[in-house]
Design a protein around this motif. Structure first.
Motif, PDB file in Angstrom:
ATOM      1  N   TRP A 250      11.249  11.625  61.357  1.00  0.00           N
ATOM      2  CA  TRP A 250      11.140  10.666  60.253  1.00  0.00           C
ATOM      3  C   TRP A 250      10.734   9.280  60.748  1.00  0.00           C
ATOM      4  CZ3 TRP A 250      10.648  10.675  55.190  1.00  0.00           C
ATOM      5  CH2 TRP A 250      10.899   9.515  54.473  1.00  0.00           C
ATOM      6  N   ASP A 251      11.070   8.932  61.974  1.00  0.00           N
ATOM      7  CA  ASP A 251      10.735   7.611  62.512  1.00  0.00           C
ATOM      8  C   ASP A 251       9.266   7.486  62.898  1.00  0.00           C
ATOM      9  OD1 ASP A 251      13.314   6.662  62.205  1.00  0.00           O
ATOM     10  OD2 ASP A 251      13.940   7.262  64.213  1.00  0.00           O
ATOM     11  N   ASN A 252       8.546   8.609  62.938  1.00  0.00           N
ATOM     12  CA  ASN A 252       7.113   8.596  63.223  1.00  0.00           C
ATOM     13  C   ASN A 252       6.357   8.487  61.900  1.00  0.00           C
ATOM     14  OD1 ASN A 252       4.389   9.939  63.478  1.00  0.00           O
ATOM     15  ND2 ASN A 252       4.985   9.995  65.635  1.00  0.00           N
ATOM     16  N   GLN A 253       5.516   7.470  61.762  1.00  0.00           N
ATOM     17  CA  GLN A 253       4.871   7.218  60.476  1.00  0.00           C
ATOM     18  C   GLN A 253       4.024   8.396  60.009  1.00  0.00           C
ATOM     19  OE1 GLN A 253       2.743   3.510  60.238  1.00  0.00           O
ATOM     20  NE2 GLN A 253       1.842   3.973  58.240  1.00  0.00           N
ATOM     21  N   ALA A 254       3.256   8.999  60.911  1.00  0.00           N
ATOM     22  CA  ALA A 254       2.412  10.136  60.533  1.00  0.00           C
ATOM     23  C   ALA A 254       3.265  11.318  60.079  1.00  0.00           C
ATOM     24  CB  ALA A 254       1.517  10.532  61.700  1.00  0.00           C
ATOM     25  N   HIS A 255       4.353  11.571  60.797  1.00  0.00           N
ATOM     26  CA  HIS A 255       5.248  12.662  60.417  1.00  0.00           C
ATOM     27  C   HIS A 255       5.908  12.366  59.072  1.00  0.00           C
ATOM     28  CE1 HIS A 255       5.872  13.898  64.927  1.00  0.00           C
ATOM     29  NE2 HIS A 255       4.611  13.956  64.530  1.00  0.00           N
ATOM     30  N   ARG A 256       6.284  11.111  58.860  1.00  0.00           N
ATOM     31  CA  ARG A 256       6.922  10.731  57.610  1.00  0.00           C
ATOM     32  C   ARG A 256       5.999  10.982  56.426  1.00  0.00           C
ATOM     33  NH1 ARG A 256       7.632   5.021  57.952  1.00  0.00           N
ATOM     34  NH2 ARG A 256       8.973   5.535  59.714  1.00  0.00           N
ATOM     35  N   GLU A 257       4.723  10.696  56.600  1.00  0.00           N
ATOM     36  CA  GLU A 257       3.763  10.907  55.516  1.00  0.00           C
ATOM     37  C   GLU A 257       3.664  12.388  55.146  1.00  0.00           C
ATOM     38  OE1 GLU A 257       0.178   9.150  56.898  1.00  0.00           O
ATOM     39  OE2 GLU A 257       0.856   7.083  56.600  1.00  0.00           O
TER      40      GLU A 257
ATOM     41  N   TYR B 262      15.927   9.673  55.320  1.00  0.00           N
ATOM     42  CA  TYR B 262      15.173   9.831  54.071  1.00  0.00           C
ATOM     43  C   TYR B 262      16.176   9.973  52.929  1.00  0.00           C
ATOM     44  CZ  TYR B 262      12.007  12.160  50.710  1.00  0.00           C
ATOM     45  OH  TYR B 262      11.273  12.518  49.599  1.00  0.00           O
TER      46      TYR B 262
END
Length: 402
Positions: free
Chosen positions: A49-56, A89
């Motif tokens: 979740w802390d990785n922006q690409a993964h969060r998207e 999240y």
């Protein structure tokens, strides 16, 4: 290093449909373990979740995650999807419920986290029946020389290396400081971890505004490890109400700063029933040598009771015993609601055998009663074949656990 719980988690994925909820303190190795598990699967996906690409990807919903794993395509083996820090999240529970209900027969799911997962495990039922909880603990004496835990007790214990014993005592069981065994690294690691816990975690995962007072409470708990806890005394020192102290202590527990050991009173005449004791997940922060020894043993016993319970061997719990005559034994391990073994911790093996051990063994009908001495040398023998009160080396007793 390979952790004691890894093979159990991999086997779970082969045997069960339920998601894995892996909880544990910050920097105990959950992320490293999640990435290590990927090697056991032909196809895997790791989303933090802390990785922006993964969060998207997560925010686009279960279908986007499934697309990254090709779950609509016929595959030889079930893939692994690991979600890290997903508890940050706000709608993580609804997301997991939707993802699992739609794809449970096509994927295995690992979810790692700390406070939010542990808190959720105790309440709410929207994911009931969809996950099994596991707890990742710091490295212990038994794990230091063998990452493959016994099913229950290791009946042929092995000697821990003197350097590893010293590292566990001085730097604790968290992987990085234990492996590096460097005082300068440990000092920096401890300061940073403390700042992250009391600033980032408290701020992000709770609604508590009085961060300074919570830190004061944590310091008070650290200074009285292993002692009976008076909430009114803590409230007076921190200058808040008793109810507030109870909530804040529960929060510190949920953040894996400390854990509770409650008194056992069944079949004990005039036993204490209310005042608990608190210990730290990181025993290296305890300054007093006697309290640190007690905390180290408490941590090993908690790790064992969690492992035995979470792997389906029964219901295990950790307690202490004290009566109104001030007779006391540091720990009692209970198995399926029946006392199993007593543990009294002493810094020196020259101390005489505690009379309370024999007294409370008779009262509880526990099978074993150990007086664990921290300074005695390792003895290659199974402590658990003895049923009378006995003085045993800590290096032997702890090597027989998990």
């Amino acid at each position: 290093m390979r952790r004691y719980i890894q093979q159990e988690l991999v086997q779970h994925c082969h045997d069960h449909r339920q998601m894995l909820f892996l909880s544990g303190p910050r920097q105990v190795g959950k992320t490293t373990l999640a990435k290590a598990m990927e090697a056991s699967f032909h196809t895997s996906q790791y989303l933090n979740w802390d990785n922006q690409a993964h969060r998207e990807v997560i925010l686009r919903g279960p279908e986007a995650v499934a697309q990254g794993l090709d779950l609509d395509r016929l595959q030889t083996d079930l893939p692994l999807c690991a979600f890290d820090e997903l508890h940050k999240y706000q709608h993580w529970r609804d997301f997991l419920k939707g993802f699992f209900d739609q794809y449970e027969d096509r994927v295995r799911v690992l979810v790692t986290g700390s406070a939010a997962l542990e808190t959720f495990k105790r309440g709410g039922d929207s994911l009931m029946g969809r996950y099994f909880p596991y707890t990742l603990h710091p490295i212990s004496v038994a794990e230091a020389f063998d990452e493959s835990p016994p099913e229950l007790i290791r009946h042929e214990p092995s000697r821990i290396d003197d350097g590893q014993w010293d590292a566990l005592w001085r730097f604790g069981g968290f992987p990085e400081p234990f492996v590096k065994a460097s005082q300068r690294f440990y000092n920096r690691w401890r300061r940073l971890r403390t700042e992250q816990m009391f600033r980032e975690d408290l701020r992000d995962l709770t609604r508590i505004q009085e961060l300074g007072q919570v830190e004061m409470l944590a310091e008070l708990l650290r200074s009285q490890v292993g002692q009976l806890t008076s909430y009114s005394s803590l409230a007076s020192s921190v200058r808040v109400s008793v109810d507030t102290i109870r909530r804040w202590v529960a929060t510190l527990e949920s953040l894996f700063y400390c854990f509770t050991v409650k008194p056992w009173h069944r079949n004990i005449a005039r036993a204490l029933r209310k005042e608990p004791k608190y210990f730290l997940w990181d025993w290296s922060q305890v300054d007093d040598p006697g309290a640190r020894a007690e905390n180290l043993v408490a941590s090993a016993l908690l790790k064992a009771t969690h492992w035995w319970t979470e792997t389906g061997l029964g219901e295990f719990s950790l307690h202490f015993i004290r009566d109104k005559q001030k007779r006391e034994v540091d720990f009692l391990v209970v198995r399926d609601q029946r006392p199993w073994f007593l543990v009294e911790v002493k810094s020196s093996g020259s101390a005489g055998l505690s009379e309370s051990l024999g007294y409370f063994q008779q009262q509880t009908q526990a099978q074993h009663a150990f007086q664990v001495a921290m300074d005695l040398d390792f003895v290659e023998r199974d402590c658990f074949e003895i049923h009378r009160p006995v003085i045993v080396p800590a290096k032997t007793f702890l090597a027989q656990l998990v």
